[in-house]
Design a protein around this motif. Structure first.
Motif, PDB file in Angstrom:
ATOM      1  N   TYR A 630       0.842  -1.189   0.000  1.00  0.00           N
ATOM      2  CA  TYR A 630       0.000   0.000   0.000  1.00  0.00           C
ATOM      3  C   TYR A 630       0.884   1.249   0.000  1.00  0.00           C
ATOM      4  N   LEU A 631       0.349   2.311  -0.612  1.00  0.00           N
ATOM      5  CA  LEU A 631       1.104   3.557  -0.628  1.00  0.00           C
ATOM      6  C   LEU A 631       1.375   4.060   0.786  1.00  0.00           C
ATOM      7  N   GLU A 632       0.384   3.845   1.710  1.00  0.00           N
ATOM      8  CA  GLU A 632       0.602   4.283   3.081  1.00  0.00           C
ATOM      9  C   GLU A 632       1.823   3.610   3.685  1.00  0.00           C
ATOM     10  N   THR A 633       1.969   2.314   3.404  1.00  0.00           N
ATOM     11  CA  THR A 633       3.094   1.563   3.946  1.00  0.00           C
ATOM     12  C   THR A 633       4.408   2.066   3.371  1.00  0.00           C
ATOM     13  N   ARG A 634       4.432   2.274   2.049  1.00  0.00           N
ATOM     14  CA  ARG A 634       5.653   2.749   1.408  1.00  0.00           C
ATOM     15  C   ARG A 634       6.019   4.145   1.916  1.00  0.00           C
ATOM     16  N   ALA A 635       4.996   4.989   2.092  1.00  0.00           N
ATOM     17  CA  ALA A 635       5.266   6.347   2.572  1.00  0.00           C
ATOM     18  C   ALA A 635       5.832   6.324   3.983  1.00  0.00           C
ATOM     19  N   ALA A 636       5.272   5.464   4.847  1.00  0.00           N
ATOM     20  CA  ALA A 636       5.757   5.384   6.227  1.00  0.00           C
ATOM     21  C   ALA A 636       7.193   4.881   6.266  1.00  0.00           C
ATOM     22  N   ALA A 637       7.499   3.876   5.426  1.00  0.00           N
ATOM     23  CA  ALA A 637       8.866   3.362   5.388  1.00  0.00           C
ATOM     24  C   ALA A 637       9.826   4.419   4.867  1.00  0.00           C
ATOM     25  N   ALA A 638       9.391   5.145   3.829  1.00  0.00           N
ATOM     26  CA  ALA A 638      10.247   6.201   3.277  1.00  0.00           C
ATOM     27  C   ALA A 638      10.492   7.303   4.294  1.00  0.00           C
ATOM     28  N   LYS A 639       9.465   7.629   5.041  1.00  0.00           N
ATOM     29  CA  LYS A 639       9.608   8.671   6.058  1.00  0.00           C
ATOM     30  C   LYS A 639      10.612   8.250   7.126  1.00  0.00           C
ATOM     31  N   ALA A 640      10.567   6.980   7.527  1.00  0.00           N
ATOM     32  CA  ALA A 640      11.500   6.487   8.549  1.00  0.00           C
ATOM     33  C   ALA A 640      12.934   6.509   8.031  1.00  0.00           C
ATOM     34  N   LEU A 641      13.111   6.456   6.701  1.00  0.00           N
ATOM     35  CA  LEU A 641      14.439   6.436   6.101  1.00  0.00           C
ATOM     36  C   LEU A 641      14.713   7.747   5.376  1.00  0.00           C
ATOM     37  N   ASP A 642      14.399   8.841   6.000  1.00  0.00           N
ATOM     38  CA  ASP A 642      14.478  10.129   5.313  1.00  0.00           C
ATOM     39  C   ASP A 642      15.885  10.416   4.781  1.00  0.00           C
ATOM     40  N   ASP A 643      16.913   9.894   5.436  1.00  0.00           N
ATOM     41  CA  ASP A 643      18.267  10.137   4.969  1.00  0.00           C
ATOM     42  C   ASP A 643      18.584   9.331   3.712  1.00  0.00           C
ATOM     43  N   TRP A 644      17.836   8.252   3.498  1.00  0.00           N
ATOM     44  CA  TRP A 644      18.084   7.397   2.330  1.00  0.00           C
ATOM     45  C   TRP A 644      17.201   7.791   1.150  1.00  0.00           C
ATOM     46  N   TRP A 645      16.012   8.275   1.462  1.00  0.00           N
ATOM     47  CA  TRP A 645      15.043   8.579   0.408  1.00  0.00           C
ATOM     48  C   TRP A 645      14.401   9.919   0.730  1.00  0.00           C
ATOM     49  N   PRO A 646      15.140  11.004   0.636  1.00  0.00           N
ATOM     50  CA  PRO A 646      14.655  12.302   1.119  1.00  0.00           C
ATOM     51  C   PRO A 646      13.368  12.738   0.428  1.00  0.00           C
ATOM     52  N   GLY A 647      12.412  13.154   1.224  1.00  0.00           N
ATOM     53  CA  GLY A 647      11.199  13.760   0.700  1.00  0.00           C
ATOM     54  C   GLY A 647      10.155  12.818   0.160  1.00  0.00           C
ATOM     55  N   GLU A 648      10.502  11.538  -0.026  1.00  0.00           N
ATOM     56  CA  GLU A 648       9.535  10.651  -0.649  1.00  0.00           C
ATOM     57  C   GLU A 648       8.302  10.429   0.221  1.00  0.00           C
ATOM     58  N   GLY A 649       8.487  10.528   1.540  1.00  0.00           N
ATOM     59  CA  GLY A 649       7.326  10.379   2.417  1.00  0.00           C
ATOM     60  C   GLY A 649       6.275  11.431   2.092  1.00  0.00           C
ATOM     61  N   VAL A 650       6.700  12.675   1.885  1.00  0.00           N
ATOM     62  CA  VAL A 650       5.771  13.754   1.540  1.00  0.00           C
ATOM     63  C   VAL A 650       5.154  13.492   0.166  1.00  0.00           C
ATOM     64  N   VAL A 651       5.970  13.086  -0.777  1.00  0.00           N
ATOM     65  CA  VAL A 651       5.488  12.846  -2.137  1.00  0.00           C
ATOM     66  C   VAL A 651       4.397  11.782  -2.149  1.00  0.00           C
ATOM     67  N   HIS A 652       4.618  10.693  -1.422  1.00  0.00           N
ATOM     68  CA  HIS A 652       3.611   9.631  -1.375  1.00  0.00           C
ATOM     69  C   HIS A 652       2.325  10.127  -0.715  1.00  0.00           C
ATOM     70  N   ARG A 653       2.465  10.917   0.329  1.00  0.00           N
ATOM     71  CA  ARG A 653       1.269  11.394   1.032  1.00  0.00           C
ATOM     72  C   ARG A 653       0.466  12.363   0.165  1.00  0.00           C
ATOM     73  N   LEU A 654       1.146  13.137  -0.667  1.00  0.00           N
ATOM     74  CA  LEU A 654       0.414  13.989  -1.600  1.00  0.00           C
ATOM     75  C   LEU A 654      -0.447  13.144  -2.526  1.00  0.00           C
ATOM     76  N   ALA A 655       0.098  12.045  -2.991  1.00  0.00           N
ATOM     77  CA  ALA A 655      -0.667  11.154  -3.863  1.00  0.00           C
ATOM     78  C   ALA A 655      -1.834  10.516  -3.110  1.00  0.00           C
ATOM     79  N   LEU A 656      -1.591  10.129  -1.871  1.00  0.00           N
ATOM     80  CA  LEU A 656      -2.647   9.493  -1.084  1.00  0.00           C
ATOM     81  C   LEU A 656      -3.799  10.446  -0.803  1.00  0.00           C
ATOM     82  N   SER A 657      -3.507  11.745  -0.704  1.00  0.00           N
ATOM     83  CA  SER A 657      -4.545  12.706  -0.329  1.00  0.00           C
ATOM     84  C   SER A 657      -5.647  12.827  -1.375  1.00  0.00           C
ATOM     85  N   VAL A 658      -5.366  12.440  -2.628  1.00  0.00           N
ATOM     86  CA  VAL A 658      -6.384  12.513  -3.681  1.00  0.00           C
ATOM     87  C   VAL A 658      -6.732  11.135  -4.238  1.00  0.00           C
ATOM     88  N   ASP A 659      -6.339  10.095  -3.523  1.00  0.00           N
ATOM     89  CA  ASP A 659      -6.604   8.717  -3.954  1.00  0.00           C
ATOM     90  C   ASP A 659      -7.969   8.295  -3.419  1.00  0.00           C
TER      91      ASP A 659
END
Length: 838
Positions: A630-659
């Motif tokens: 799920y996008l929620e799961t990927r976003a949460a994992a990306a957020k926890a790894l902000d140093d590895w995948w900067p900003g992706e948590g926000v990007v995924h949540r933007l997509a989820l907000s209109v899903d």
């Protein structure tokens, strides 16, 4: 509430004289309020003042009128009260008010300070019925004085009329008995044998409440704002203590003769979860909360009336502790209480699930409980150790500062550390969270009084093992258990033989031993852990003997058997922290992330407090990169790894907000979370929310979504950065990203075009751009047609897309394309044919 014991003529005559003085001194408003309070207590209750602005017609002959009570049905009739202190032309005054009221009420109560002959009263009542079809009942001075001198009303009457209530027998003060019970139960400390601990209010420093706007205020300021409150905080943050402090403070003020706006009612959320009528639930919960401090029971309708001049302040603790299956019942009861004019509601919870947050948001405003600041901490320690040695105080202060540095400080921890430091032979103070619990639990158990009977001593010797086992059974393996029954069974299984003469009272004996430890408490008739975190601590301590594989297997089995989602089982972050403290972080965290992907956001909150190990990072990267999650799961994992995948948590949540496939409550929660980040992120979610409304309007959803995103006008810099975020959100549909490019062209046209081209334009994205139809879309289309680096078919399609809606603009585009030196002869012929056809 009390039996109607005659108080004699002296009390009635004092009241009668005081009523007469109201008329002499023209104190109409005091009389009006007195009558309203009497009506609430005797005539069905739920009366509110009816006076309105003169420009809106004034009170239209009414001094107060009824509103529907909790238990009333839809056919309940409107009742009006009229009051007058006039002594002359009295009947004319009443007739005039009745004429104004006619047609809007079927029952009218008239209250007078003067005396009226019975024959005139009956004639007036008949006249009201014949002329207006209204039932009239008159309470003149004599009748009202007699009724106000009854035991459950006389104290209110004395206070309102300026008489000295201290002249009344203390036995009359039933409401004061309840308030005294609230105060006594709130000040009682739950830890026996831990030395001389001052009453809670002597050392407790109530924390500030932080609103969503980041502003802080006291609990009194929050209450004065008039909104019902949800107060959230982590386990041990002091939510329960704050509610007890509010209750005892208000009760103490009442008992000190300082009238308050609210009368406190302290209860637990589970008391509201059984689909009982609200009045009954409040009666049961409040009686349970004050326990033995209340020397006689409350009447069953105690909360179905309005106390003199106040509202009930319903203080509800532990919403998060209510089982998921019945939490909706508790939420419905809270909303019912919040809608009741005589009630004001404050509820505490660990951080709310978005679904619960959404359900309460219309009636409640959410605040988080702030941590004590340094000054508050110093005061806490100083008050605790007032009159004792400074060395203990110094030890406690050092341990608390160390706990703060580790991010594990809260008022519960402060109390534990101070209790440990209070011991005469206290050694070095632990500051690690689990070590503090270890030391404190050992202290309480060591203080158990030595039992004379060997069977009771045997239970005491095994109490730690017993508590670990029952906590594990109750917290991990079952949703609802009888802890006393579990304890009795556990003792029996350990071969402790109970003498026959002890059989009959054995469960009571076991209960007494557990209560003496201070680790368990009674909630009504039920045995519970004294604090929810103690249940989690003991359950985790039991599992510390398991292998890592067994821990995961046990949790998986429990989740599959009892729970509907991973996050319900692992939603209590404190439990996971305790388990990790006992068995180590890295491998366990990695195993839990892999086994419970839907709980990644919860686990990430725990992991954020610790160093990421290699195994944990690997598990999170796997989740964040897995397109099947799920996008929620990927976003949460990306957020926890902000140093590895900067900003992706926000990007995924933007997509989820209109899903539209995401629950509306979750989408609203995402909007709230992104708005709270402020800056470009807030600007991005604001733009995207409004764009979603323009493209796919859903009135029911957007009525809630748009106010959440309307936080003000972002700065131009934030707008530009926010639009760039939207364009870069690969999970978003292309029509949103193209629209964001068009909006960005207003500020940065070159940047907007480069971003649009980075989307690798297709006929579909060109169609999206053409259909924006306003703003800076033509600018981008013209740039695309003139860009020799783009494929001819894409440039041609840009011209074709605008033919129907804007033929003149299409001609300009075709002519611009025809001038390109990069076209082949065949391509130039195609453009010429299109020009001639247009």
């Amino acid at each position: 509430m009390l039996g109607q014991v005659p108080l004699g003529d002296e009390v009635r005559n004092r009241i009668r004289f005081a009523l007469h003085q109201l008329g002499v001194l023209n104190r109409h408003h005091e009389f009006e309020e007195l009558c309203r309070q009497f009506a609430n207590a005797r005539l069905g209750g739920n009366f509110v003042p009816a006076t309105g602005p003169v420009g809106a017609g004034g009170d239209q002959g009414r001094d107060f009128e009824s509103y529907l009570r909790v238990s009333d049905g839809p056919d309940a009739r409107r009742v009006v009260g009229i009051c007058t202190t006039q002594q002359r032309k009295l009947l004319g005054k009443i007739r005039n008010d009745l004429a104004k009221i006619a047609g809007s009420a079927k029952l009218v109560y008239a209250f007078l300070t003067a005396d009226v002959p019975v024959s005139q009263v009956h004639a007036l009542e008949d006249e009201a019925l014949d002329a207006y079809g209204m039932q009239l009942e008159v309470f003149d001075g004599n009748r009202l004085a007699a009724l106000l001198s009854e035991p459950d009303l006389v104290e209110m009457a004395y206070r309102r009329l300026g008489l000295d209530a201290r002249d009344l027998p203390a036995a009359l003060r039933a409401d004061e008995e309840y308030l005294a019970a609230v105060r006594a139960s709130g000040l009682r400390h739950g830890w026996p044998y831990t030395g001389a601990i001052a009453p809670n209010n002597d050392f407790y420093q109530p924390q500030l409440l932080k609103g969503r706007d980041g502003q802080s205020q006291t609990w009194e300021q929050a209450l004065a704002a008039g909104r019902h409150l949800v107060i959230t905080g982590r386990s041990g943050a002091g939510k329960s203590t704050l509610l007890r402090h509010i209750a005892t403070t208000l009760a103490d003020r009442w008992l000190s003769g300082d009238p308050q706006q609210w009368s406190p009612v302290l209860l637990h959320a589970r008391d509201l979860a059984e689909r009982k009528p609200l009045v009954e639930a409040l009666h049961i919960g409040a009686t349970t909360a004050v326990g033995t401090s209340l020397h006689r029971g409350l009447n069953h309708d105690f909360f179905n009336r309005t106390l003199p001049s106040i509202r009930w302040l319903i203080l509800v603790d532990g919403l998060d502790e209510v089982l998921e299956q019945v939490r909706a019942n508790a939420l419905d009861a809270l909303l019912t209480a919040a809608a009741h004019p005589s009630m004001h509601v404050v509820v505490t919870s660990r951080p709310l699930h978005p679904r619960d947050q959404d359900k309460l948001s219309a009636s409640f405003v959410e605040h988080s409980l702030a941590e004590l600041d340094e000054a508050g901490l110093e005061s806490f320690v100083a008050q605790w150790f007032a009159g004792s040695g400074s060395s203990s105080q110094h030890q406690a202060a050092l341990a608390l500062r160390s706990a703060i540095e580790q991010g594990t400080y809260n008022p519960l921890m402060a109390s534990m550390i101070c209790a440990l430091a209070s011991e005469t032979n206290a050694g070095p103070m632990p500051s690690n969270r689990t070590e503090v619990y270890d030391a404190f639990v050992e202290l309480l158990v060591s203080k158990l009084p030595e039992a004379a009977h060997p069977v009771i001593a045997a239970v005491q010797d095994r109490i730690m093992l017993l508590l670990k086992e029952v906590a594990f059974q109750g917290y991990v393996l079952s949703l609802e258990v009888d802890y006393l029954k579990l304890a009795v069974e556990w003792i029996s299984e350990r071969g402790i033989e109970v003498p026959p003469r002890m059989h009959r009272r054995w469960p009571e004996t076991v209960c007494a031993v557990l209560l003496e430890s201070g680790l368990m408490a009674l909630d009504g008739a039920d045995l519970v852990f004294a604090h929810p975190s103690l249940e989690e601590y003991f359950a985790a301590r039991h599992m510390s003997d398991f292998s890592l594989d067994d821990i995961v297997a046990t949790l998986l089995d429990a989740e599959n058997k009892y729970f509907s989602s991973d996050d319900l089982l692992l939603g209590e972050r404190e439990f996971i922290r305790f388990v990790m403290d006992h068995v180590g972080d890295d491998r366990l965290a990695a195993e839990l992330v892999s086994a419970f992907p839907l709980a990644t956001e919860t686990l990430a909150e725990v992991i954020d407090d610790r160093e990421h190990g290699q195994l944990t990072e690997g598990a999170l990267r796997t989740l964040a990169s897995d397109p099947d999650q799920y996008l929620e799961t990927r976003a949460a994992a990306a957020k926890a790894l902000d140093d590895w995948w900067p900003g992706e948590g926000v990007v995924h949540r933007l997509a989820l907000s209109v899903d539209v496939d995401v629950d509306e409550s979750d989408r609203l929660g995402i909007i709230d979370a992104l708005v709270r980040q402020r800056g470009p992120v807030a600007a991005a979610i604001q733009w995207l929310t409004f764009e979603n409304y323009e493209k796919y309007p859903d009135p029911a959803y957007h009525q809630q979504a748009i106010p959440r995103a309307t936080f003000g006008t972002p700065s131009p810099e934030d707008k530009v950065a926010g639009l760039r975020l939207v364009v870069g959100a690969a999970e978003l549909d292309d029509d949103y990203r193209v629209a964001a490019c068009t909006a960005l062209a207003e500020y940065e046209p070159d940047d907007a075009y480069h971003l649009f081209v980075s989307l690798q334009p297709t006929r579909l994205t060109v169609s999206y751009l053409a259909n924006v139809g306003e703003g800076y879309a033509p600018t981008l289309l013209a740039r695309l047609v003139q860009d020799d680096a783009q494929p001819f078919r894409i440039r041609l399609s840009a011209c074709e897309e605008v033919e129907c809606n804007s033929p003149e603009f299409a001609l300009d585009l075709y002519e611009a394309l025809a001038q390109s030196t990069a076209l082949s002869p065949g391509q130039r012929d195609q453009v010429q044919d299109a020009l001639e056809a247009l």
